[in-house]
Design an enzyme around this catalytic site. Structure first.
Site, PDB file in Angstrom:
ATOM      1  N   LEU A  97       8.351   3.107  -2.707  1.00 21.31           N
ATOM      2  CA  LEU A  97       7.489   2.505  -1.690  1.00 21.31           C
ATOM      3  C   LEU A  97       6.272   3.398  -1.534  1.00 21.31           C
ATOM      4  O   LEU A  97       6.405   4.631  -1.481  1.00 21.31           O
ATOM      5  CB  LEU A  97       8.229   2.394  -0.349  1.00 21.31           C
ATOM      6  N   ASP A  98       5.087   2.806  -1.450  1.00 24.16           N
ATOM      7  CA  ASP A  98       3.900   3.636  -1.264  1.00 24.16           C
ATOM      8  C   ASP A  98       3.844   4.147   0.177  1.00 24.16           C
ATOM      9  O   ASP A  98       4.672   3.792   1.020  1.00 24.16           O
ATOM     10  CB  ASP A  98       2.622   2.898  -1.671  1.00 24.16           C
ATOM     11  N   THR A  99       2.871   4.988   0.443  1.00 20.41           N
ATOM     12  CA  THR A  99       2.834   5.691   1.729  1.00 20.41           C
ATOM     13  C   THR A  99       2.729   4.740   2.912  1.00 20.41           C
ATOM     14  O   THR A  99       3.359   4.942   3.945  1.00 20.41           O
ATOM     15  CB  THR A  99       1.650   6.671   1.743  1.00 20.41           C
TER      16      THR A  99
END
Length: 325
Positions: A97-99
């Site tokens: 998952l990205d930030t």
């Protein structure tokens, strides 16, 4: 705790990644907490060695000296000398998952990292809730991106949105059949389609197997998306494209993963549960389900899907390499 505690750590478990936290930081935090727990147990008793000590002979009036065999602890095995017993633990990360995104993030410890590879090859679907805002366009499709345009959205209705979503789902289902390389005229393909087990052979673009609107209150709307081979940026771009199809603009304000394969939000450990005992319990509780689901999905896929080309590069949004932590 020591080796006995380490033996109960081999497997998969799910964490809840909050928005704003990088997945690498989450992994390192979990590893640090696990090492802290493993090293917190009572240290083993130090080894003893026989030393010959020089001392006076008992009862002697002439101060004679003699060597006496004495058992003394060996300081080489003392924790203050050799340091902690566990200094590194291999923790693998599943579909990242990205930030900015939040939700279910699956981790594998020890031999569990091999199961992450099995999850990847099973091409399991994932569920997201995606929140959008009508009337704005930004450079990165996010709510806090650089504003490019403002538009009206009074003409947008729930019915129009539902029609657009139905078209998107239909086109992606056709693409799923194409990338699966299955002949739908065969009995095997028909049975797989009925059970919802059609999967792409190898890498493919993002494929949406289901999409619907959960809430519509302009300018805000909430979508539920079931997909595979996606990135969170592609989901944000999807919101932007839906806005264009509705003859307006839209930005994404939230991407939240609610399911990754057979792990759901109910399985995910929040930050206060990232400790040794909670993770051990989660791994042990999930182990039977993980084994059953992977066996079912990998067994029911065509042979060509179970054995991908070893030279085929993996999706950049896929697995963390096992060589890393």
């Amino acid at each position: 705790m020591g080796s006995a505690g380490l033996a109960r750590l081999h497997g998969l478990f799910a964490t809840y990644k909050p928005p704003g936290l990088n997945w690498k930081h989450l992994r390192d935090t979990v590893e640090m907490q696990l090492l802290k727990g493993l090293n917190a147990g009572k240290p083993p008793d130090p080894e003893h060695r026989v030393h010959f000590l020089l001392g006076p002979v008992e009862g002697s009036e002439e101060n004679e000296l003699t060597l006496t065999a004495t058992s003394v602890p060996s300081l080489t095995s003392h924790p203050l000398v050799r340091g902690p017993e566990f200094t590194r633990l291999k923790v693998g990360v599943g579909h990242r998952l990205d930030t900015q995104a939040s939700g279910v993030l699956v981790l594998g410890v020890g031999h569990g990292r091999r199961l992450l590879t099995d999850m990847y090859h099973a091409h399991l679907t994932k569920d997201y809730t995606v929140r959008g805002l009508l009337g704005r366009a930004t450079d990165d499709f996010c709510e806090d991106g650089r504003l490019l345009e403002k538009t009206t959205y009074d003409h947008v209705s729930r019915e129009k949105l539902d029609r657009i979503l139905a078209v998107i789902q239909g086109s992606h289902q056709k693409a799923l059949v194409m990338y699966s390389n299955l002949d739908l005229k065969t009995q095997e393909a028909y049975e797989m389609a009925v059970r919802g087990l059609i999967r792409p052979m190898d890498k493919s673009p993002m494929l949406i197997t289901g999409i619907r609107c959960l809430h519509f209150a302009p300018p805000e709307f909430l979508l539920e998306v079931q997909c595979m081979h996606e990135t969170q940026k592609q989901l944000r771009k999807l919101v932007h494209e839906i806005g264009l199809e509705l003859k307006t603009t839209a930005v994404c304000s939230q991407v939240r993963r609610t399911r990754d394969g057979f792990f759901t939000l109910n399985d995910a450990l929040v930050r206060t549960q990232w400790d040794l005992h909670s993770i051990q319990d989660a791994i042990q509780a999930a182990a039977p389900r993980v084994a059953a689901e992977l066996e079912k999905n990998l067994r029911q896929m065509p042979v060509t899907q179970q054995l991908p080309d070893p030279g085929q590069p993996r999706d950049s949004a896929g697995l963390e390499r096992c060589k890393e932590h």
